[in-house]
Design a protein around this motif. Structure first.
Motif, PDB file in Angstrom:
ATOM      1  N   HIS A   1       8.748  15.130  -6.825  1.00 10.44           N
ATOM      2  CA  HIS A   1       8.849  14.097  -7.854  1.00 10.44           C
ATOM      3  C   HIS A   1       8.176  14.496  -9.157  1.00 10.44           C
ATOM      4  CE1 HIS A   1      10.279  11.828  -4.437  1.00 10.44           C
ATOM      5  NE2 HIS A   1      10.790  10.974  -5.279  1.00 10.44           N
TER       6      HIS A   1
ATOM      7  N   MET B   1       0.239  19.004  -4.872  1.00 11.51           N
ATOM      8  CA  MET B   1       0.516  18.676  -6.276  1.00 11.51           C
ATOM      9  C   MET B   1      -0.425  19.416  -7.217  1.00 11.51           C
ATOM     10  SD  MET B   1       0.851  14.596  -5.675  1.00 11.51           S
ATOM     11  CE  MET B   1       1.253  14.117  -7.351  1.00 11.51           C
TER      12      MET B   1
ATOM     13  N   GLN C   1      13.044   6.695  -8.216  1.00 14.16           N
ATOM     14  CA  GLN C   1      14.144   7.513  -7.720  1.00 14.16           C
ATOM     15  C   GLN C   1      13.642   8.372  -6.577  1.00 14.16           C
ATOM     16  OE1 GLN C   1      17.255   8.372  -8.033  1.00 14.16           O
ATOM     17  NE2 GLN C   1      18.065   7.597  -9.950  1.00 14.16           N
ATOM     18  N   LEU C   2      14.191   8.163  -5.398  1.00 14.58           N
ATOM     19  CA  LEU C   2      13.788   9.032  -4.290  1.00 14.58           C
ATOM     20  C   LEU C   2      14.591  10.320  -4.344  1.00 14.58           C
ATOM     21  CD1 LEU C   2      13.436   6.849  -1.098  1.00 14.58           C
ATOM     22  CD2 LEU C   2      11.705   8.275  -2.140  1.00 14.58           C
ATOM     23  N   LEU C   3      13.910  11.447  -4.236  1.00 12.66           N
ATOM     24  CA  LEU C   3      14.606  12.738  -4.261  1.00 12.66           C
ATOM     25  C   LEU C   3      14.455  13.416  -2.914  1.00 12.66           C
ATOM     26  CD1 LEU C   3      12.990  13.909  -7.605  1.00 12.66           C
ATOM     27  CD2 LEU C   3      15.156  12.718  -7.340  1.00 12.66           C
ATOM     28  N   THR C   4      15.419  14.241  -2.546  1.00 14.00           N
ATOM     29  CA  THR C   4      15.229  15.091  -1.366  1.00 14.00           C
ATOM     30  C   THR C   4      15.787  16.462  -1.673  1.00 14.00           C
ATOM     31  OG1 THR C   4      17.312  14.263  -0.496  1.00 14.00           O
ATOM     32  CG2 THR C   4      15.308  13.433   0.538  1.00 14.00           C
TER      33      THR C   4
ATOM     34  N   PHE D   1      -5.347   7.672   0.385  1.00 13.99           N
ATOM     35  CA  PHE D   1      -5.756   6.340   0.801  1.00 13.99           C
ATOM     36  C   PHE D   1      -6.419   6.371   2.163  1.00 13.99           C
ATOM     37  CE2 PHE D   1      -2.544   5.992  -2.314  1.00 13.99           C
ATOM     38  CZ  PHE D   1      -2.901   4.901  -3.069  1.00 13.99           C
TER      39      PHE D   1
ATOM     40  N   ARG E   1       0.832  -1.212   0.000  1.00 11.76           N
ATOM     41  CA  ARG E   1       0.000   0.000   0.000  1.00 11.76           C
ATOM     42  C   ARG E   1       0.863   1.258   0.000  1.00 11.76           C
ATOM     43  NH1 ARG E   1      -2.840  -2.854   4.072  1.00 11.76           N
ATOM     44  NH2 ARG E   1      -2.102  -1.383   5.615  1.00 11.76           N
ATOM     45  N   VAL E   2       1.978   1.212   0.739  1.00 11.68           N
ATOM     46  CA  VAL E   2       2.860   2.370   0.774  1.00 11.68           C
ATOM     47  C   VAL E   2       3.453   2.618  -0.616  1.00 11.68           C
ATOM     48  CG1 VAL E   2       5.047   3.247   1.637  1.00 11.68           C
ATOM     49  CG2 VAL E   2       3.429   2.206   3.200  1.00 11.68           C
TER      50      VAL E   2
ATOM     51  N   ASN F   1      -5.850   6.480 -11.200  1.00  8.12           N
ATOM     52  CA  ASN F   1      -4.532   6.936 -11.646  1.00  8.12           C
ATOM     53  C   ASN F   1      -3.629   5.770 -12.041  1.00  8.12           C
ATOM     54  OD1 ASN F   1      -3.918   5.938  -9.217  1.00  8.12           O
ATOM     55  ND2 ASN F   1      -3.102   7.813  -8.347  1.00  8.12           N
TER      56      ASN F   1
ATOM     57  N   ASN G   1       2.111   1.858  -3.425  1.00  3.44           N
ATOM     58  CA  ASN G   1       1.052   2.467  -4.221  1.00  3.44           C
ATOM     59  C   ASN G   1       0.935   3.951  -3.931  1.00  3.44           C
ATOM     60  OD1 ASN G   1       0.120   0.478  -5.858  1.00  3.44           O
ATOM     61  ND2 ASN G   1      -1.442  -0.245  -4.438  1.00  3.44           N
ATOM     62  N   ALA G   2       1.001   4.298  -2.646  1.00  2.00           N
ATOM     63  CA  ALA G   2       0.883   5.714  -2.274  1.00  2.00           C
ATOM     64  C   ALA G   2       2.022   6.517  -2.876  1.00  2.00           C
ATOM     65  CB  ALA G   2       0.874   5.865  -0.756  1.00  2.00           C
ATOM     66  N   MET G   3       3.196   5.907  -2.956  1.00  2.00           N
ATOM     67  CA  MET G   3       4.331   6.617  -3.547  1.00  2.00           C
ATOM     68  C   MET G   3       4.136   6.783  -5.047  1.00  2.00           C
ATOM     69  SD  MET G   3       7.388   4.773  -1.467  1.00  2.00           S
ATOM     70  CE  MET G   3       8.708   5.619  -2.325  1.00  2.00           C
ATOM     71  N   LEU G   4       3.695   5.707  -5.710  1.00  2.00           N
ATOM     72  CA  LEU G   4       3.442   5.796  -7.150  1.00  2.00           C
ATOM     73  C   LEU G   4       2.414   6.876  -7.438  1.00  2.00           C
ATOM     74  CD1 LEU G   4       3.216   2.090  -8.354  1.00  2.00           C
ATOM     75  CD2 LEU G   4       5.060   3.717  -8.732  1.00  2.00           C
ATOM     76  N   ALA G   5       1.369   6.910  -6.607  1.00  2.00           N
ATOM     77  CA  ALA G   5       0.286   7.871  -6.825  1.00  2.00           C
ATOM     78  C   ALA G   5       0.792   9.300  -6.762  1.00  2.00           C
ATOM     79  CB  ALA G   5      -0.823   7.662  -5.797  1.00  2.00           C
ATOM     80  N   ARG G   6       1.902   9.511  -6.086  1.00  2.00           N
ATOM     81  CA  ARG G   6       2.422  10.876  -5.995  1.00  2.00           C
ATOM     82  C   ARG G   6       3.672  11.061  -6.846  1.00  2.00           C
ATOM     83  NH1 ARG G   6       3.088  12.560  -0.206  1.00  2.00           N
ATOM     84  NH2 ARG G   6       2.483  10.519   0.536  1.00  2.00           N
ATOM     85  N   GLY G   7       3.748  10.290  -7.916  1.00  2.00           N
ATOM     86  CA  GLY G   7       4.757  10.582  -8.931  1.00  2.00           C
ATOM     87  C   GLY G   7       6.089   9.888  -8.756  1.00  2.00           C
ATOM     88  N   TYR G   8       6.180   8.944  -7.822  1.00  2.00           N
ATOM     89  CA  TYR G   8       7.442   8.215  -7.639  1.00  2.00           C
ATOM     90  C   TYR G   8       7.722   7.369  -8.877  1.00  2.00           C
ATOM     91  CZ  TYR G   8      10.722   4.864  -5.582  1.00  2.00           C
ATOM     92  OH  TYR G   8      11.806   4.088  -5.318  1.00  2.00           O
ATOM     93  N   ARG G   9       8.954   7.475  -9.398  1.00  2.00           N
ATOM     94  CA  ARG G   9       9.289   6.669 -10.566  1.00  2.00           C
ATOM     95  C   ARG G   9      10.596   5.914 -10.358  1.00  2.00           C
ATOM     96  NH1 ARG G   9       8.627  11.082 -14.946  1.00  2.00           N
ATOM     97  NH2 ARG G   9       7.554  12.248 -13.321  1.00  2.00           N
TER      98      ARG G   9
END
Ligand SMILES: Nc1ncnc2c1ncn2[C@@H]1O[C@H](COP(=O)(O)OP(=O)(O)OP(=O)(O)O)[C@@H](O)[C@H]1O
Ligand SMILES: [Mg+2]
Lengths: 264, 255
Positions: free
Chosen positions: B125, B173, A230-233, B103, A217-218, B71, A220-228
């Motif tokens: 991102h 976003m 590569q983690l950026l900071t 979620f 689920r986590v 999405n 998925n939550a990352m994908l939903a917010r544009g994670y591809r």
């Protein structure tokens, strides 16, 4: 319900707390490295290193004895080195029989064992000092600046974040078990050891499955917010002149400990 | 037929509304999970820009499953378009910027150590410059009434605070559609009301799944009822909530 046993950060406004986390990570690393490099039985140098730890603790305005008390968690691990007592050749200081044989503890063995215990105990004090004066996210940024691989940092960050969630979940499971473990008024309850072990095993399995599902689920939550992948900071930290100065001071003091270790 | 509500929110999004395009279009969407269970059966719906729609139905109706399609986290058979853009692999990066998905469990949504990092995750991102990210984070947090919480550790927040921050993580976003899965579950009455007020004031297209019929009545002019993977009813809230027989068939209660 918050399990906060893992949070070791101490809120203070000392100059150590204001230091760039990179400088603190480096200081701690040098300190640990220096401890590891000290020869066996360099008691004066060990004492000096401890003095350094005490100094660092007081500059950071940590409660007196804070580092000392917390560092005992390292002792059980140092016991792994207990075999050197018997294996290092030297004059016997103590002999005792074991299964129709005599076992001897040598003086050199004793010195090495004591040195190993002291080294690890000092190094753990350094690490505790670092986590007590640096917020976890800053620590991660510092590691990023120091070129630690991104993936490793991501793994540590997730572990930190979900340690709490997992601990909470474990607490809930335990509580659920307790709530249903009623005992008859007379006599004992709880079933045999084997049965209890089965319940405990089942709970570990539950915890594992829940974590696995959560990880999905986590993700998925990352994908939903544009994670591809590569983690950026962002990097809000800049090493100032002051950070360099204090880092320099620490390096000089640690070098001094090394000199003491070689001379005396 | 869906009822199209004209609200003030629309003017600023007019550009996406060329020739009556829906913001969200789902056509004959079917989906089966890996174990063979068919969770969605020919689901079709349309949502106009600025519309706020509630998705209700009993446990296991397929609401969350439908949300995950919006999405591209799940991909079934059928057509989904977001602002005229089909949800296919090539479009996913853009689509995920347009659909803000929250979620049900905020512990899944908040995966970074600090609130700031979590809210910054989306814009970062998406490749926004740093100054803009900071501004978006500040704005999103103050929108949900959590300004000043930037440096707090996510795991020390209360459930209500976590839910607000979870919404901020997608507001930052600048999405066109907000897809929320049971946002009011587990909140105390005050937190629930402040959530209702928050959602009322957000000028976005919304699809919100919920069992909270009071919130549905207060907030959403239109309801879609799902049951057993199908759209069972779709219409004006006042009309559907007055139909006792319909509510009973689908295990719903009147607020
Ligand atoms: N990963 C999965 N694998 C197999 N079946 C699943 C999976 N996730 C959900 N399902 C099934 O799909 C159906 C729809 O589930 P979904 O989570 O979409 O329901 P829901 O409407 O969100 O329910 P709730 O109100 O309880 O959240 C359920 O019957 C569920 O058992
Ligand atoms: Mg659901």
């Amino acid at each position: 319900m918050h399990v906060s046993a893992f949070d070791r950060y101490q809120h203070q406004h000392s100059r150590v707390h204001r230091l760039d986390p990179r400088a603190k990570v480096l200081m701690t690393l040098f300190f640990i490295l220096s401890n590891a490099l000290l020869p066996d039985g360099a008691w004066a140098a060990f004492l000096a290193a401890w003095g350094l730890a005490l100094l660092a603790g007081s500059v950071a305005q940590l409660p007196p004895g804070y580092l000392f008390k917390r560092s005992f968690i390292a002792l059980p691990f140092a016991l792994a080195a207990v075999t050197v007592l018997f294996t290092v050749p030297g004059a016997a200081v103590l002999t005792f029989p074991l299964f129709s044989r005599t076992i001897a503890i040598s003086d050199a063995g004793l010195a090495r064992f004591a040195s190993i215990v002291i080294r690890s105990w000092l190094s753990v004090q350094g690490a505790i000092w670092l986590t007590a004066t640096t917020q976890f996210p800053d620590l991660m940024h510092a590691l990023r600046h120091l070129r630690v691989p991104r993936l490793l940092i991501a793994i540590i960050s997730f572990m930190y974040r979900y340690l709490f969630v997992l601990a909470d979940e474990a607490t809930r499971l335990l509580r659920a078990r307790e709530a249903r473990s009623a005992a008859p008024v007379s006599g004992k309850s709880g079933g045999s050891i084997l049965w209890r072990a089965k319940v405990a095993g089942g709970m570990v399995g539950q915890l594992f499955l829940r974590s696995l599902e959560r990880s999905e689920r986590v993700y998925n939550a990352m994908l939903a917010r544009g994670y591809r992948g590569q983690l950026l900071t962002m990097n809000p930290h800049v090493m100032m002149k002051r950070d360099w100065q204090e880092l320099g001071t620490a390096v000089i003091l640690i070098a001094l400990v090394q000199v003491i270790g070689r001379l005396f | 037929m869906p009822i199209i509500h004209q609200t003030g929110a629309q003017e600023q999004r007019q550009t996406d509304n060329r020739a009556g395009l829906s913001t969200l279009l789902v056509e004959r969407l079917s989906f089966s999970y890996r174990d063979g269970f068919q969770a969605l059966k020919e689901v079709s719906l349309q949502i106009a820009p600025g519309e706020k729609v509630a998705l209700v139905g009993p446990n296991g109706a397929g609401k969350s499953t439908l949300m995950l399609h919006l999405n591209g986290l799940l991909q079934g058979n059928g057509v989904i378009e977001i602002a005229g853009l089909p949800v296919v692999k090539e479009n996913l990066p853009v689509i995920r910027g347009k659909v803000g998905m929250v979620f049900q469990n905020p512990d899944d949504q908040l995966f970074s150590p600090t609130v700031f990092e979590d809210v910054a995750f989306g814009p970062l991102h998406m490749g926004l410059p740093e100054a803009e990210i900071r501004q978006q984070v500040t704005q999103a947090l103050s929108q949900v009434g959590m300004g000043g919480f930037e440096d707090r550790l996510s795991h020390h927040l209360s459930l209500g605070q976590k839910k607000r921050v979870a919404i901020a993580t997608v507001l930052s976003m600048n999405p066109e559609i907000l897809a929320l899965d049971e946002p009011s579950a587990g909140l105390d009455p005050r937190a629930r009301w402040s959530l209702i007020n928050l959602l009322r004031e957000l000028p976005l297209t919304m699809l919100v799944s919920s069992h909270d019929m009071l919130m549905v009545r207060e907030l959403f002019p239109r309801i879609i009822i799902m049951d057993e993977g199908r759209v069972a009813a779709d219409g004006e809230t006042a009309v559907l909530l007055a139909d006792a027989a319909l509510l009973e068939t689908h295990g719903l209660e009147r607020p």
